[in-house]
Design an enzyme around this catalytic site. Structure first.
Site, short mmCIF file in Angstrom:
data_model
loop_
_atom_site.label_atom_id
_atom_site.label_comp_id
_atom_site.label_asym_id
_atom_site.label_seq_id
_atom_site.Cartn_x
_atom_site.Cartn_y
_atom_site.Cartn_z
N LYS A 9 0.82 -1.21 0.00
CA LYS A 9 0.00 0.00 0.00
C LYS A 9 0.86 1.27 0.00
CE LYS A 9 -4.06 -2.11 2.24
NZ LYS A 9 -5.04 -1.98 3.35
N TYR A 49 -12.18 -3.17 -3.71
CA TYR A 49 -12.75 -3.11 -2.36
C TYR A 49 -14.29 -3.13 -2.38
CZ TYR A 49 -8.27 -2.39 0.00
OH TYR A 49 -7.00 -2.55 0.52
N PHE A 57 -16.05 3.32 6.14
CA PHE A 57 -14.69 3.72 5.73
C PHE A 57 -14.42 3.48 4.24
CE2 PHE A 57 -14.52 -0.60 7.51
CZ PHE A 57 -13.93 -1.31 6.48
N ARG A 85 -1.73 -14.22 5.11
CA ARG A 85 -2.60 -13.54 6.09
C ARG A 85 -1.93 -13.54 7.48
NH1 ARG A 85 -6.91 -10.30 4.65
NH2 ARG A 85 -7.81 -10.78 6.69
N THR A 91 -5.60 -6.59 11.06
CA THR A 91 -5.89 -5.41 10.22
C THR A 91 -5.40 -4.12 10.88
OG1 THR A 91 -7.88 -6.55 9.45
CG2 THR A 91 -7.77 -4.17 9.06
N ARG A 102 2.26 -5.89 9.45
CA ARG A 102 1.50 -4.74 9.98
C ARG A 102 1.96 -4.36 11.38
NH1 ARG A 102 -4.34 -6.82 7.70
NH2 ARG A 102 -4.35 -5.67 5.73
N ASN A 112 -2.12 0.51 6.69
CA ASN A 112 -1.62 -0.72 7.32
C ASN A 112 -0.72 -1.53 6.39
OD1 ASN A 112 -3.60 -1.64 5.65
ND2 ASN A 112 -4.77 -2.73 7.21
N HIS A 115 -2.11 -5.39 1.67
CA HIS A 115 -3.36 -6.12 1.47
C HIS A 115 -3.00 -7.55 1.12
CE1 HIS A 115 -7.22 -7.42 -0.20
NE2 HIS A 115 -6.51 -7.99 -1.15
N GLU A 126 -9.35 -11.34 -7.33
CA GLU A 126 -8.48 -10.16 -7.16
C GLU A 126 -7.29 -10.21 -8.13
OE1 GLU A 126 -9.38 -9.18 -2.44
OE2 GLU A 126 -7.44 -10.01 -2.99
P1 IDP Z 1 -7.97 -6.85 5.87
O1 IDP Z 1 -7.18 -5.91 4.97
O2 IDP Z 1 -7.20 -7.26 7.08
O3 IDP Z 1 -8.55 -8.01 5.11
P2 IDP Z 1 -10.67 -5.72 5.84
O4 IDP Z 1 -11.62 -5.82 6.95
O5 IDP Z 1 -10.89 -6.53 4.61
O6 IDP Z 1 -9.19 -5.99 6.44
O7 IDP Z 1 -10.60 -4.17 5.43
C1 IDP Z 1 -9.95 -3.78 4.25
C2 IDP Z 1 -9.09 -2.58 4.56
O8 IDP Z 1 -9.92 -1.51 4.95
C3 IDP Z 1 -8.12 -2.77 5.70
O9 IDP Z 1 -6.89 -3.35 5.32
C4 IDP Z 1 -7.95 -1.37 6.22
O10 IDP Z 1 -6.92 -0.69 5.51
C5 IDP Z 1 -9.28 -0.70 5.91
N1 IDP Z 1 -10.11 -0.65 7.12
C6 IDP Z 1 -10.70 -1.69 7.77
N2 IDP Z 1 -11.38 -1.27 8.84
C7 IDP Z 1 -11.23 0.09 8.87
C8 IDP Z 1 -11.72 1.10 9.75
O11 IDP Z 1 -12.43 0.84 10.73
N3 IDP Z 1 -11.34 2.39 9.45
C9 IDP Z 1 -10.55 2.69 8.38
N4 IDP Z 1 -10.07 1.76 7.53
C10 IDP Z 1 -10.41 0.47 7.77
MG MG Z 2 -9.94 -8.04 3.58
#
Ligand code: IDP
Ligand code: MG
Length: 139
Positions: A9, A49, A57, A85, A91, A102, A112, A115, A126
């Site tokens: 990212k 996404y 968000f 993962r 996350t 992370r 973070n 992805h 994807e």
């Molecule tokens: P992941 O990347 O660990 O799979 P997901 O729940 O799929 O997490 O969320 C996708 C991305 O959205 C996350 O990597 C993060 O950057 C962002 N994200 C998730 N939750 C939040 C939040 O509460 N606020 C802002 N960004 C978020």
């Molecule tokens: Mg995800």
């Protein structure tokens, strides 16, 4: 063979961490079978996404991932999805264990650093968004 998509990212790219992150993943015994740098447009970010389109968000997330160049990678190997993962960590970097990508590099839940696809089905979809078949290598 199982494949998974990794995106490095903007926050990680801007801090020159692409090589360090790819090196960590290569050391897990996974093979790097595709790699490119690109600046995703909003349409690509929205498709990638789409599963989060109803989350509060979502707009922030789409704006962020399309704000700067990223590196897209495909890693291949047995259990590649789960292995990556685990290596990424939770996350939210504040909750991610030390030694995870992370946990060590992430700045915030949005910034973070990486992805990684969350299932083999998601990974296949994807990968198709970011790579054409002739950009995936076997070697
Ligand atoms: P992941 O990347 O660990 O799979 P997901 O729940 O799929 O997490 O969320 C996708 C991305 O959205 C996350 O990597 C993060 O950057 C962002 N994200 C998730 N939750 C939040 C939040 O509460 N606020 C802002 N960004 C978020
Ligand atoms: Mg995800």
């Amino acid at each position: 063979m199982e494949r998974t998509l990794v995106l490095i990212k903007p926050d990680a790219m801007q801090r020159d961490l692409a090589g360090a992150i790819i090196a960590r993943l290569e050391k897990l015994g996974l093979k790097l079978v595709a790699l490119k740098m690109l600046h995703p447009d909003k349409a690509l970010a929205q498709r990638h996404y789409a599963v989060h389109r109803d989350k509060p968000f979502y707009n922030e997330l789409v704006d962020y991932i399309s704000s700067a160049p990223i590196a897209a990678c495909v890693f291949e190997g047995q259990g590649a999805v789960e292995t990556i993962r685990k290596a990424m960590g939770a996350t939210d970097p504040a909750k991610a264990e030390k030694g995870t990508i992370r946990g060590d590099f992430g700045l915030s839940i949005g910034e973070n650093s990486v992805h990684g696809s969350d299932s083999t089905a998601t990974a296949e979809a994807e990968i198709k968004l970011f790579f054409s078949p002739d950009e995936l290598f076997g070697y």
